[in-house]
Design a protein around this motif. Structure first.
Motif, PDB file in Angstrom:
ATOM      1  N   GLY A  83       0.805  -1.214   0.000  1.00  0.00           N
ATOM      2  CA  GLY A  83       0.000   0.000   0.000  1.00  0.00           C
ATOM      3  C   GLY A  83       0.839   1.265   0.000  1.00  0.00           C
ATOM      4  O   GLY A  83       2.055   1.240   0.226  1.00  0.00           O
ATOM      5  N   GLY A  84       0.157   2.389  -0.254  1.00  0.00           N
ATOM      6  CA  GLY A  84       0.842   3.671  -0.291  1.00  0.00           C
ATOM      7  C   GLY A  84       1.385   4.096   1.060  1.00  0.00           C
ATOM      8  O   GLY A  84       2.434   4.726   1.144  1.00  0.00           O
TER       9      GLY A  84
ATOM     10  N   GLY B 136       1.009  -0.925  -3.260  1.00  0.00           N
ATOM     11  CA  GLY B 136       1.633   0.354  -3.560  1.00  0.00           C
ATOM     12  C   GLY B 136       3.002   0.141  -4.161  1.00  0.00           C
ATOM     13  O   GLY B 136       3.390  -0.989  -4.476  1.00  0.00           O
TER      14      GLY B 136
ATOM     15  N   SER C 187       0.152   4.333  -5.278  1.00  0.00           N
ATOM     16  CA  SER C 187      -0.767   3.321  -4.788  1.00  0.00           C
ATOM     17  C   SER C 187      -1.764   2.959  -5.878  1.00  0.00           C
ATOM     18  O   SER C 187      -2.152   3.798  -6.682  1.00  0.00           O
TER      19      SER C 187
END
Length: 329
Positions: free
Chosen positions: A74-75, A195, A182
């Motif tokens: 993920g970001g 991400g 992301s």
């Protein structure tokens, strides 16, 4: 830190019409669901620690060499990892995503407002959250040159860049210019966590040494590997979002609100009046909005996700009724 998408109250996520989280209005694409279903049997194994398939897929999606990209969970994980190697001083714009400040402080950095530091790590969200404004590629590269000349580095968060890909600088990463991003928003998979970080090969190698092993789960890796086959569908979704965004903006402006121009899949809206009670009323109607006090903005301002036309229309109709009742009271 306050985020949108707080749908785990009451009867569960499906009971809400959520304008607080900026996700693909149609939900997760069919190809993503099918890919994850096929990958379920592989979850009994440890994921590929080298993330080879995911790296290939993300590199093709981002238009960079495989040596210039690192998949992340993920970001938020991407932001945390680059902050762990940021300079001692981190400069953050006044109105932007609050996680930059939070993660910098966690890693012991000194955080200052944008423009005050030299030999610092500067953070730029492009398009910016919550305003939706995007800098052009040329503006970002010019900014990087200025910061680099002063001995600093520029970190660009392109979490919403799929909605204006011409503004991306992923293909320009070099020493002192790092990009995090992301797929959560574009693919509507916040629960899967996918991400990436784009940077010079030496930087990627350094970050990878610091990253946790098995950082990317099996399902996220499978989705990443299939990205090159579906780039056309991603583009179609972006075009549809732009048209919906303009229709939604016009409808909100008809309520007397000031709607800021946006290049992302959300709108920053100033109703010029205190909107706390209106947000509470909407919640009773099972609708969530993103108030912006955590961004340092007044109670008159909301950030609203762009959803499907029928959902946007229902939201505007409900809000109009609430505002009219408030005026009568």
């Amino acid at each position: 830190m306050k985020h949108g998408g707080n749908v785990w109250e009451g009867e569960g996520p499906e009971s809400w019409l959520d304008f607080s989280a900026n996700l693909r209005p149609e939900g997760t694409p069919d190809w993503v669901m099918e890919t994850m279903k096929k990958a379920l049997s592989d979850t009994r194994y440890y994921p590929d620690r080298a993330m080879k398939a995911a790296r290939r897929g993300l590199a093709a999606y981002a238009g960079v060499d495989e040596r210039q990209i690192l998949p992340t969970a993920g970001g938020a994980s991407a932001i945390d990892l680059v902050m762990s190697q940021a300079k001692e001083k981190v400069c953050v714009p006044h109105v932007t995503f609050g996680e930059y400040r939070e993660r910098a402080l966690v890693h012991g950095r000194c955080v200052e407002e944008w423009g005050r530091g030299k030999e610092a790590s500067f953070i730029l969200c492009n398009p910016n959250n919550p305003t939706g404004r995007a800098c052009t590629r040329e503006e970002v590269l010019s900014l990087h040159a200025e910061i680099a000349a002063a001995g600093g580095e520029l970190i660009v968060d392109e979490a919403f860049i799929d909605f204006c890909p011409e503004n991306s600088v992923r293909g320009d990463v070099q020493e002192g210019l790092t990009v995090v991003g992301s797929l959560t928003k574009t693919l509507c998979i916040p629960g899967v966590r996918l991400g990436y970080i784009c940077a010079a090969p030496e930087k990627i190698e350094s970050l990878e040494k610091q990253a946790l092993p098995w950082a990317l789960g099996t399902l996220a890796s499978a989705v990443a590997s299939k990205l090159p086959e579906h780039l056309g569908q991603l583009h179609e979704g972006v075009m549809a979002n732009a048209a919906r965004r303009e229709r939604f903006a016009d409808a909100l402006a008809a309520l007397g609100a000031e709607v800021m121009p946006s290049n992302a899949n959300f709108l920053l809206v100033d109703f010029k009046r205190n909107m706390i009670k209106a947000a509470e009323r909407l919640k009773k109607e099972r609708m969530l909005v993103r108030t912006c006090a955590s961004f340092g903005l007044p109670d008159s301002v909301w950030r609203l996700a762009v959803k499907r036309d029928e959902e946007n229309q229902l939201f505007v109709q409900t809000l109009r009724m609430i505002l009219e009742e408030s005026n009568e009271g």
